[in-house]
Design a protein around this motif. Sequence first.
Motif, mmCIF file in Angstrom:
data_model
loop_
_atom_site.group_PDB
_atom_site.id
_atom_site.type_symbol
_atom_site.label_atom_id
_atom_site.label_comp_id
_atom_site.label_asym_id
_atom_site.label_seq_id
_atom_site.Cartn_x
_atom_site.Cartn_y
_atom_site.Cartn_z
ATOM 1 N N PHE A 180 1.942 -4.045 -2.832
ATOM 2 C CA PHE A 180 2.485 -4.835 -1.715
ATOM 3 C C PHE A 180 3.583 -5.809 -2.161
ATOM 4 C CE2 PHE A 180 -1.432 -3.294 0.194
ATOM 5 C CZ PHE A 180 -0.976 -2.867 1.422
ATOM 6 N N ALA A 181 4.223 -5.500 -3.276
ATOM 7 C CA ALA A 181 5.333 -6.318 -3.807
ATOM 8 C C ALA A 181 4.881 -7.705 -4.249
ATOM 9 C CB ALA A 181 6.492 -6.419 -2.805
ATOM 10 N N MET A 182 3.577 -7.848 -4.538
ATOM 11 C CA MET A 182 3.053 -9.143 -4.981
ATOM 12 C C MET A 182 2.861 -9.109 -6.483
ATOM 13 S SD MET A 182 0.274 -9.694 -1.999
ATOM 14 C CE MET A 182 0.775 -9.518 -0.274
ATOM 15 N N GLY A 183 3.762 -9.767 -7.183
ATOM 16 C CA GLY A 183 3.634 -9.803 -8.631
ATOM 17 C C GLY A 183 4.983 -9.957 -9.283
ATOM 18 N N ALA A 184 4.970 -10.126 -10.600
ATOM 19 C CA ALA A 184 6.209 -10.321 -11.343
ATOM 20 C C ALA A 184 6.214 -9.458 -12.603
ATOM 21 C CB ALA A 184 6.377 -11.800 -11.698
ATOM 22 N N SER A 185 5.385 -8.397 -12.622
ATOM 23 C CA SER A 185 5.276 -7.601 -13.848
ATOM 24 C C SER A 185 5.014 -6.113 -13.616
ATOM 25 C CB SER A 185 4.163 -8.166 -14.724
ATOM 26 O OG SER A 185 2.912 -7.983 -14.087
ATOM 27 N N GLY A 198 8.892 -7.688 -12.158
ATOM 28 C CA GLY A 198 8.346 -7.166 -10.911
ATOM 29 C C GLY A 198 8.767 -8.028 -9.749
ATOM 30 N N SER A 199 8.491 -7.658 -8.536
ATOM 31 C CA SER A 199 7.678 -6.501 -8.284
ATOM 32 C C SER A 199 8.441 -5.176 -8.342
ATOM 33 C CB SER A 199 7.024 -6.623 -6.897
ATOM 34 O OG SER A 199 8.010 -6.698 -5.892
ATOM 35 N N SER A 200 9.781 -5.197 -8.264
ATOM 36 C CA SER A 200 10.533 -3.931 -8.272
ATOM 37 C C SER A 200 10.810 -3.484 -9.708
ATOM 38 C CB SER A 200 11.837 -4.084 -7.486
ATOM 39 O OG SER A 200 11.595 -4.609 -6.202
ATOM 40 N N GLY A 246 15.349 -2.250 -4.326
ATOM 41 C CA GLY A 246 14.181 -3.106 -4.448
ATOM 42 C C GLY A 246 14.076 -3.969 -3.213
ATOM 43 N N THR A 247 12.960 -4.673 -3.115
ATOM 44 C CA THR A 247 12.901 -5.755 -2.127
ATOM 45 C C THR A 247 12.667 -7.049 -2.868
ATOM 46 O OG1 THR A 247 10.528 -5.548 -1.698
ATOM 47 C CG2 THR A 247 12.019 -4.286 -0.271
ATOM 48 N N ASP A 248 13.126 -8.129 -2.249
ATOM 49 C CA ASP A 248 13.092 -9.444 -2.891
ATOM 50 C C ASP A 248 12.575 -10.447 -1.881
ATOM 51 O OD1 ASP A 248 13.990 -12.010 -3.967
ATOM 52 O OD2 ASP A 248 15.319 -10.885 -5.314
ATOM 53 N N THR A 249 11.301 -10.853 -2.080
ATOM 54 C CA THR A 249 10.667 -11.851 -1.219
ATOM 55 C C THR A 249 10.692 -13.205 -1.916
ATOM 56 O OG1 THR A 249 9.256 -10.128 -0.308
ATOM 57 C CG2 THR A 249 8.471 -12.395 -0.028
ATOM 58 N N GLY A 250 10.623 -13.141 -3.272
ATOM 59 C CA GLY A 250 10.668 -14.366 -4.064
ATOM 60 C C GLY A 250 11.354 -14.152 -5.404
ATOM 61 N N GLY A 251 12.005 -13.004 -5.551
ATOM 62 C CA GLY A 251 12.711 -12.737 -6.803
ATOM 63 C C GLY A 251 12.587 -11.307 -7.299
ATOM 64 N N SER A 252 11.950 -10.453 -6.519
ATOM 65 C CA SER A 252 11.579 -9.125 -7.013
ATOM 66 C C SER A 252 12.715 -8.135 -7.205
ATOM 67 C CB SER A 252 10.528 -8.496 -6.106
ATOM 68 O OG SER A 252 9.293 -9.103 -6.344
ATOM 69 N N ALA A 307 5.888 -4.790 5.359
ATOM 70 C CA ALA A 307 6.112 -6.237 5.433
ATOM 71 C C ALA A 307 5.180 -6.979 4.488
ATOM 72 C CB ALA A 307 5.890 -6.709 6.861
ATOM 73 N N PHE A 308 5.753 -7.895 3.710
ATOM 74 C CA PHE A 308 4.955 -8.793 2.860
ATOM 75 C C PHE A 308 5.026 -10.180 3.506
ATOM 76 C CE2 PHE A 308 5.370 -10.868 -1.712
ATOM 77 C CZ PHE A 308 4.422 -11.802 -1.391
ATOM 78 N N ALA A 309 6.147 -10.870 3.384
ATOM 79 C CA ALA A 309 6.321 -12.170 4.039
ATOM 80 C C ALA A 309 7.607 -12.065 4.859
ATOM 81 C CB ALA A 309 6.412 -13.281 3.008
ATOM 82 N N THR A 318 5.893 -24.395 -2.307
ATOM 83 C CA THR A 318 6.194 -24.073 -0.905
ATOM 84 C C THR A 318 6.107 -22.565 -0.681
ATOM 85 O OG1 THR A 318 7.655 -25.984 -0.808
ATOM 86 C CG2 THR A 318 7.930 -24.350 0.924
ATOM 87 N N TYR A 319 6.713 -21.833 -1.617
ATOM 88 C CA TYR A 319 6.681 -20.368 -1.521
ATOM 89 C C TYR A 319 5.245 -19.859 -1.541
ATOM 90 C CZ TYR A 319 7.121 -15.496 -2.939
ATOM 91 O OH TYR A 319 6.993 -14.128 -3.008
ATOM 92 N N TYR A 320 4.417 -20.426 -2.437
ATOM 93 C CA TYR A 320 3.051 -19.909 -2.581
ATOM 94 C C TYR A 320 2.094 -20.422 -1.505
ATOM 95 C CZ TYR A 320 4.029 -16.810 -6.354
ATOM 96 O OH TYR A 320 4.519 -15.746 -7.072
ATOM 97 N N ARG A 370 -6.411 -12.073 -3.306
ATOM 98 C CA ARG A 370 -6.228 -13.514 -3.554
ATOM 99 C C ARG A 370 -5.225 -14.097 -2.548
ATOM 100 N NH1 ARG A 370 -6.739 -14.574 -8.897
ATOM 101 N NH2 ARG A 370 -5.183 -13.004 -9.376
ATOM 102 N N ARG A 371 -4.103 -13.375 -2.341
ATOM 103 C CA ARG A 371 -3.081 -13.889 -1.406
ATOM 104 C C ARG A 371 -3.625 -13.936 0.021
ATOM 105 N NH1 ARG A 371 2.492 -13.393 -3.922
ATOM 106 N NH2 ARG A 371 1.933 -12.896 -6.054
ATOM 107 N N ILE A 372 -4.380 -12.897 0.408
ATOM 108 C CA ILE A 372 -4.930 -12.874 1.770
ATOM 109 C C ILE A 372 -5.885 -14.062 1.959
ATOM 110 C CG2 ILE A 372 -6.454 -11.619 3.362
ATOM 111 C CD1 ILE A 372 -5.280 -9.000 2.209
HETATM 112 N N1 GLN Z 1 6.783 -12.742 -7.892
HETATM 113 C C1 GLN Z 1 6.817 -13.120 -6.512
HETATM 114 C C2 GLN Z 1 5.467 -12.886 -5.873
HETATM 115 O O1 GLN Z 1 4.616 -12.437 -6.560
HETATM 116 C C3 GLN Z 1 7.935 -12.424 -5.784
HETATM 117 C C4 GLN Z 1 7.561 -11.117 -5.217
HETATM 118 C C5 GLN Z 1 8.671 -10.439 -4.437
HETATM 119 O O2 GLN Z 1 9.817 -10.889 -4.404
HETATM 120 N N2 GLN Z 1 8.292 -9.372 -3.786
HETATM 121 O O3 GLN Z 1 5.254 -13.134 -4.737
#
Ligand code: GLN
Length: 406
Positions: A31-36, A57-59, A76-82, A109-111, A214-216, A270-272
């Motif tokens: 779900f694009a949640m992660g950085a690795s 990650g996530s891409s 890729g998709t970028d929600t927070g840097g991916s 959809a993630f965020a 704020t993001y988290y 965890r995110r949910i």
């Molecule tokens: N590393 C961030 C997260 O885990 C960014 C993820 C993203 O951009 N999809 O949420």
Amino acid sequence: QDFVPPYDATVVARLKSAGAIVVGKTNMDEFAMGASTETSAMGVTGNPWDTTKTPGGSSGGAAAAVAAGTVPLSLGTDTGGSIRQPSAFCGITGLKPTYGRVSRYGLVAFASSLDQAGPMGWSVDDVAIGLQAMAGYDPRDSTSVNAEVPDFTPALAAEDVRGMRIGVLREGLDQDGISPAVRDALATAESVLREQGAEIVEVELPHSKYWVPTYYVIAPCEASSNLSRFDGAHYGYRVGDAEIAAADSGPLEAMYSLSRAGGFGSEVKRRIMVGTYALSEGYYDAYYNQALKVRRLIRNDYDAAFQQVDLLLGPVTPSPAFALNEKTDDPIAMYLCDLFTVGANLAGVPAISLPGGFDAAGLPVGVQLQAPVMEETRLLRAGNVFQMASDFHTRRPPTFTANHSQ
Ligand code: GLN
């Protein structure tokens, strides 16, 4: 697993109609949640520069595929840097467009207020070709911006950055854990862009220390809402009938809870949980609403900075690629990978990660440019000028196998 979508996302449809040949899907965090790219149900991906390291990650699969020479362009998709963080870790160029510049139709959809798709490639001119094909208004995404997509060719023809004021972001760079190679890459980019005619000035985004917190809050809140559709009935994985029949609870509740418990990995759960908690009665104002107010202040910082400068220059990541498994048991350490990237998502501005150097072990390091909303042209112009005056984007990893012309 084994799911074949019945239709193409708008970005894919547009690339195909521009003549692109889609060769496959790349690995990513669940779900694009992660950085690795380590939370993928499909397994982990190695970094082509050193396969004991993460591609980011996530891409991560999209970045590794380009870096290894498999394809000239990936998405890729970028929600927070991916897009940007894996691009930096793999020594390639990745662009997160303005929120709304590219359609989200067909993306999982993630965020939703942060998600944006974008191109990844070796060089600025390659990602410009990708963006040109992908971008533009789509009536099927209500947040896509109804504006002309400029022709990016003139931006790529610019020979210098004369007349551009570029603000350097140094906040957070003196903390422990920031690699010297990251500071060195920034210093190199400053001097290259100055030599190419830019005026370099110091800029601050005073609320940047609140970006990650704020993001988290916001991202998990939106994720908990978006992922409620994965209920076993309408959408996604569904547990087997025998398990439902064997459960103590009624069949409906058993189908929901066993499907969700079995279908989601631990980071997604965890995110949910975090998001559901922060949205619940009594906590909504203290967390979610508060985070939205801070998000406004973050955007105001960007607006004020862009009164003074045309572009912002800063780091992409706190360090080069880290070892596989290094952060898997420490979610906070993983979240801190996003220190320099989530600001652009919270503010909705476009940002590009450019190869900016190498550390002592030969791992790539990125630098980031950010522009006001809808000013991708500036990113492409300055990024291309930087690449004409540097050779970081031309270096190839040991695993590189060119099966396309470079
Ligand atoms: N590393 C961030 C997260 O885990 C960014 C993820 C993203 O951009 N999809 O949420």
